[in-house]
Design a protein around this motif. Structure first.
Motif, PDB file in Angstrom:
ATOM      1  N   ASN A 133      55.372  26.220  79.145  1.00  0.00           N
ATOM      2  CA  ASN A 133      56.734  26.693  78.938  1.00  0.00           C
ATOM      3  C   ASN A 133      57.564  25.667  78.170  1.00  0.00           C
ATOM      4  N   LEU A 134      57.400  24.383  78.487  1.00  0.00           N
ATOM      5  CA  LEU A 134      58.125  23.328  77.783  1.00  0.00           C
ATOM      6  C   LEU A 134      57.666  23.208  76.329  1.00  0.00           C
ATOM      7  N   THR A 135      56.390  23.452  76.084  1.00  0.00           N
ATOM      8  CA  THR A 135      55.834  23.321  74.742  1.00  0.00           C
ATOM      9  C   THR A 135      56.272  24.461  73.827  1.00  0.00           C
ATOM     10  N   ASP A 136      56.629  25.582  74.420  1.00  0.00           N
ATOM     11  CA  ASP A 136      56.993  26.763  73.641  1.00  0.00           C
ATOM     12  C   ASP A 136      58.407  26.619  73.077  1.00  0.00           C
ATOM     13  N   LEU A 173      58.695  25.769  69.325  1.00  0.00           N
ATOM     14  CA  LEU A 173      58.595  25.952  67.882  1.00  0.00           C
ATOM     15  C   LEU A 173      57.672  27.126  67.602  1.00  0.00           C
ATOM     16  N   ASP A 174      57.876  27.764  66.471  1.00  0.00           N
ATOM     17  CA  ASP A 174      57.107  28.965  66.125  1.00  0.00           C
ATOM     18  C   ASP A 174      55.609  28.682  66.110  1.00  0.00           C
ATOM     19  N   GLY A 175      54.890  29.299  67.032  1.00  0.00           N
ATOM     20  CA  GLY A 175      53.434  29.196  67.052  1.00  0.00           C
ATOM     21  C   GLY A 175      52.882  27.955  67.710  1.00  0.00           C
ATOM     22  N   LEU A 176      53.732  27.037  68.159  1.00  0.00           N
ATOM     23  CA  LEU A 176      53.236  25.773  68.709  1.00  0.00           C
ATOM     24  C   LEU A 176      52.433  25.982  69.988  1.00  0.00           C
ATOM     25  N   ALA A 177      53.014  26.662  70.968  1.00  0.00           N
ATOM     26  CA  ALA A 177      52.321  26.871  72.245  1.00  0.00           C
ATOM     27  C   ALA A 177      51.124  27.801  72.082  1.00  0.00           C
ATOM     28  N   ILE A 205      45.132  28.467  72.107  1.00  0.00           N
ATOM     29  CA  ILE A 205      43.880  29.042  71.606  1.00  0.00           C
ATOM     30  C   ILE A 205      42.748  28.020  71.720  1.00  0.00           C
ATOM     31  N   PHE A 206      43.034  26.762  71.408  1.00  0.00           N
ATOM     32  CA  PHE A 206      42.015  25.710  71.548  1.00  0.00           C
ATOM     33  C   PHE A 206      41.532  25.628  72.993  1.00  0.00           C
ATOM     34  N   GLY A 207      42.487  25.647  73.925  1.00  0.00           N
ATOM     35  CA  GLY A 207      42.126  25.545  75.333  1.00  0.00           C
ATOM     36  C   GLY A 207      41.289  26.711  75.807  1.00  0.00           C
ATOM     37  N   PHE A 208      41.688  27.922  75.449  1.00  0.00           N
ATOM     38  CA  PHE A 208      40.924  29.100  75.873  1.00  0.00           C
ATOM     39  C   PHE A 208      39.541  29.122  75.228  1.00  0.00           C
TER      40      PHE A 208
END
Length: 350
Positions: A174-177, A179-183, A188-191
């Protein structure tokens, strides 16, 4: 493997089309994101951008997961269904928060207490069900359940640990979200990493000797959920990339955080999660350092936290910040997978 491709492909298509539908539907009803007054000036022009796009991520993942089970030989499992329930539950808490923000036209949403109670309810429900209806191990684990044989937390302490991990991970995403597309891009890398780990465990299912340490009875079903999340998050990112046509909102960030934490818990990779999600940890630590330094010394080390805003104030273009942070996310994920493989090689002597 075909089931994984089906889950990812269907989730991608569903999210890609569903997000486009959401953009039109939300715009027609004037449902947009209010913006904080203290954010960088570049964000103020985003006021009114449709939000709650996380609905498409959750729905896409669920549809991909369900369609993959039309393939013969892939049964539904308690672990897979419980993980899907966690994602939906966390997303529902976020959706309530988003709805209050847009209906009252202020960027506050649920109170901290109400949001915490909602997340705790979902996390406790998941944790209790995990130790009662699945075969999850209650050991503290890094890459496999017996990394620390003497650290069996037992059902109660494991539930407490699981709740802390879920709440922490959801808040980190939630904190990372910001900037556009950042979170979304980082998630995607994690999943993808958890898809590899779960499928690896499935391939080693039924093995004897050292490989028995990787036994996860529902590993293939968990891999399907992870693959579906890769697809649905990618489909959403198509519309969320700079300049964003829609935001995921708390609906998406809490669902993504819940999915990452749930996968780590059910795949016995809890202590590997901070490395897989290294960028989310980095963002969260910047907030902790900012608050702690101000309270202790009356000074702020960053111009604004989370740290991606610090670089905005420093004059970095948003696209530069996003791509560089994606690189950091990819590197941390690669390191995590390298550690997972290194432990496997060490264990098996291959």
């Amino acid at each position: 493997m075909i089931a994984l491709l089906m889950a990812a492909g269907v989730a991608l298509a569903c999210s890609l089309v569903g997000t486009r539908f959401l953009i039109v539907w939300l715009r027609q009803r004037g449902i947009g994101q209010p913006i904080h007054e203290d954010v960088p000036d570049a964000h103020k022009g985003k006021a009114g951008t449709p939000t709650m796009g996380g609905i498409a991520i959750v729905v896409g993942a669920v549809v991909g997961y369900l369609v993959a089970h039309t393939r013969q030989g892939l049964p539904f499992t308690a672990s897979g269904l419980l993980l899907v329930g966690l994602i939906i539950g966390a997303g529902a808490v976020g959706m309530a928060d988003d709805w209050i923000k847009i209906s009252q036209e202020r960027n506050l949403g649920l109170s901290k207490a109400a949001k915490s109670i909602g997340l705790l309810t979902v996390a406790v429900g998941f944790s209790v069900l995990a130790v009662t209806v699945t075969d999850v191990h209650t050991n503290l684990s890094f890459t496999r359940f017996d990394n620390f044989e003497d650290l069996d937390l037992g059902p109660v302490l494991w539930c407490v640990w699981a709740v802390l991990l879920i709440v922490g991970c959801t808040n980190a995403v939630n904190l990372t979200d910001g900037l556009d597309g950042l979170a979304g891009g980082s998630a995607i890398f994690g999943f993808a990493a958890f898809t590899v780990i779960a499928f690896w465990a499935f391939r080693n299912a039924g093995q004897a000797g050292a490989l028995a340490n990787y036994q996860i009875p529902d590993a293939l079903d968990l891999a399907v959920v992870a693959a579906a999340l890769v697809g649905s998050t990618t489909g959403f990112l198509w519309w969320n990339a700079t300049p964003a046509r829609i935001f995921m909102g708390d609906t998406g960030s809490l669902a993504i955080g819940g999915g990452l934490a749930g996968l780590a818990l059910l795949l016995n990779t809890q202590l590997l999660l901070p490395i897989i999600g290294g960028l989310f940890v980095f963002e969260t630590m910047s907030v902790i350092v900012q608050v702690a330094a101000f309270r202790a010394f009356g000074k702020r080390p960053f111009r604004m936290a989370p740290i991606h805003h610090h670089y905005e104030f420093a004059g970095w273009p948003q696209t530069t910040i996003i791509v560089r942070f994606w690189i950091l996310a990819g590197l941390s994920t690669a390191i995590a997978l390298g550690l997972y493989l290194a432990d496997y090689i060490h264990l098996t002597g291959q």
